[in-house]
Design an enzyme around this catalytic site. Structure first.
Site, mmCIF file in Angstrom:
data_model
loop_
_atom_site.group_PDB
_atom_site.id
_atom_site.type_symbol
_atom_site.label_atom_id
_atom_site.label_comp_id
_atom_site.label_asym_id
_atom_site.label_seq_id
_atom_site.Cartn_x
_atom_site.Cartn_y
_atom_site.Cartn_z
ATOM 1 N N GLY A 1 4.834 -7.920 6.313
ATOM 2 C CA GLY A 1 5.832 -6.869 6.234
ATOM 3 C C GLY A 1 5.225 -5.511 6.524
ATOM 4 O O GLY A 1 4.007 -5.325 6.441
ATOM 5 N N CYS A 2 6.069 -4.539 6.842
ATOM 6 C CA CYS A 2 5.582 -3.212 7.231
ATOM 7 C C CYS A 2 4.947 -2.471 6.054
ATOM 8 O O CYS A 2 3.810 -1.986 6.149
ATOM 9 C CB CYS A 2 6.703 -2.398 7.867
ATOM 10 S SG CYS A 2 8.226 -2.320 6.904
ATOM 11 N N PHE A 3 5.664 -2.367 4.925
ATOM 12 C CA PHE A 3 5.071 -1.746 3.741
ATOM 13 C C PHE A 3 3.829 -2.517 3.315
ATOM 14 O O PHE A 3 2.803 -1.925 2.958
ATOM 15 C CB PHE A 3 6.071 -1.741 2.579
ATOM 16 C CG PHE A 3 6.983 -0.551 2.520
ATOM 17 C CD1 PHE A 3 6.489 0.750 2.574
ATOM 18 C CD2 PHE A 3 8.350 -0.723 2.383
ATOM 19 C CE1 PHE A 3 7.333 1.846 2.501
ATOM 20 C CE2 PHE A 3 9.209 0.367 2.303
ATOM 21 C CZ PHE A 3 8.700 1.659 2.365
ATOM 22 N N ALA A 4 3.913 -3.846 3.333
ATOM 23 C CA ALA A 4 2.790 -4.678 2.901
ATOM 24 C C ALA A 4 1.547 -4.403 3.738
ATOM 25 O O ALA A 4 0.435 -4.327 3.212
ATOM 26 C CB ALA A 4 3.172 -6.153 2.975
ATOM 27 N N CYS B 1 0.743 -1.596 5.444
ATOM 28 C CA CYS B 1 0.232 -0.259 5.161
ATOM 29 C C CYS B 1 -0.501 -0.213 3.824
ATOM 30 O O CYS B 1 -1.588 0.366 3.717
ATOM 31 C CB CYS B 1 1.397 0.737 5.173
ATOM 32 S SG CYS B 1 0.911 2.470 5.119
#
Length: 322
Positions: A131-134, A136
């Site tokens: 995932g994107c947040f994950a 980062c």
């Protein structure tokens, strides 16, 4: 040439993936499947690709004609497809949904964070894109986990652009609401937290702390800017060396000795990280483009590794910068 197919071709991540693959020197896109747009030109949906492709959406699935299949589908749809279709055994699959990110005896997907699982990705046929947040947040924490330094709760605040909500309009993505506005959502309960914990525990088996994650909606289109606060008694100079050593062989993660901002990463596959020490608290700042390093760019990175290509091929992209 690597023959590629895409399922779910109308969203933001699909648009970026198509752009990257069109310009990739070793890839030929054989089909882009979209049941809602079959027969329409790709440029009818992804208007930024005018002049770059004559491809047309299809509802056909010639899986025997491709080497790699990308899923840019809604969460849950990839698993439904895999359960209901006879997928060729040697077909490589990269799933951008969250269906296979958590390890299970029920599937053989490798978690596709190259900075954590590079060797496994290189030898895998099935990869679950993070995932994107994950992405980062993990990149800001992995070196600490490797050195067994994550022993207390971690505070994370991260703001994402409106494209993180997907292409389908909604109340919180409407311009008149999103512009000049900010809000939080899913505090302490975001769906990416389990995959973050899974990765940290992979490096630090004793990890059992809480990740107090507060996601924010930003009034900009793309990018994720995250601040992570961790209690840590190690001196800053030693910590910087830990991060530099951890990412020494990784082409897309860079440790920067001054403050960073989104414009340095938007439109790239980079992650920039900056460290500051305040007493016994370590501040880690991490930022990425949510559609590239957080999605489609990382998917192409994984493809490069799976096909034994140099990892930066097709991903040397200039940031917006100004």
């Amino acid at each position: 040439m690597i023959k590629a197919g895409i399922i779910g071709g109308a969203g933001y991540t699909a648009g970026e993936l198509i752009r990257l693959l069109i310009n990739h020197p070793d890839v030929d896109i054989k089909f882009i499947n979209s049941s809602s747009n079959a027969g329409n030109k790709i440029t009818d949906v992804h208007e930024g690709l005018y002049g770059e492709t004559d491809l047309v959406f299809t509802d056909e699935l010639p899986l025997d004609e491709i080497d790699v299949l990308f899923f840019c589908t809604a969460h849950g749809d990839t698993k439904k497809f895999m359960d209901s279709h006879n997928v060729p055994e040697d077909l490589k699959i990269i799933d951008l949904s969250m269906d296979y990110r958590i390890k299970s005896d029920d599937h053989d997907f490798i978690y596709g964070l190259p900075e954590l699982n590079r060797r496994a990705i290189c030898h895998s046929k099935h990869v679950a894109n993070p995932g994107c947040f994950a992405t980062c947040i993990q990149l800001g924490l992995l070196p600490l986990a490797k050195h067994l330094l994550l022993n207390e709760d971690i505070m994370v605040n991260a703001i994402t652009g409106s494209t993180g909500a997907g292409v389908k309009p909604g109340a919180t993505s409407h311009f008149s609401w999103r512009n000049n506005n900010m809000s939080i959502y899913k505090p302490f309960s975001h769906q990416h937290v389990p995959e973050i914990k899974q990765s940290l525990k992979q490096l630090q088996n004793s990890f059992n702390a809480e990740i107090d994650f507060i996601p924010y909606r930003g009034d900009f289109p793309r990018g994720i800017f995250a601040t992570l606060v961790v209690k840590c008694k190690v001196e800053l100079e030693e910590l910087v060396k830990m991060y530099q050593d951890y990412y020494a062989e990784d082409s897309f993660v860079h440790i920067v000795d001054k403050n960073i901002d989104l414009k340095q990463v938007v439109n790239t596959n980079k992650c920039l990280i900056h460290l500051e020490k305040h007493g016994d608290k370590l501040l880690v700042i991490s930022c990425i483009d949510n559609l590239l390093k957080g999605a489609s760019g990382q998917a192409v990175h994984n493809m490069n590794l799976m096909f034994n290509l140099e990892e930066t091929v097709g991903l040397r992209l200039k940031p917006s910068a100004f």
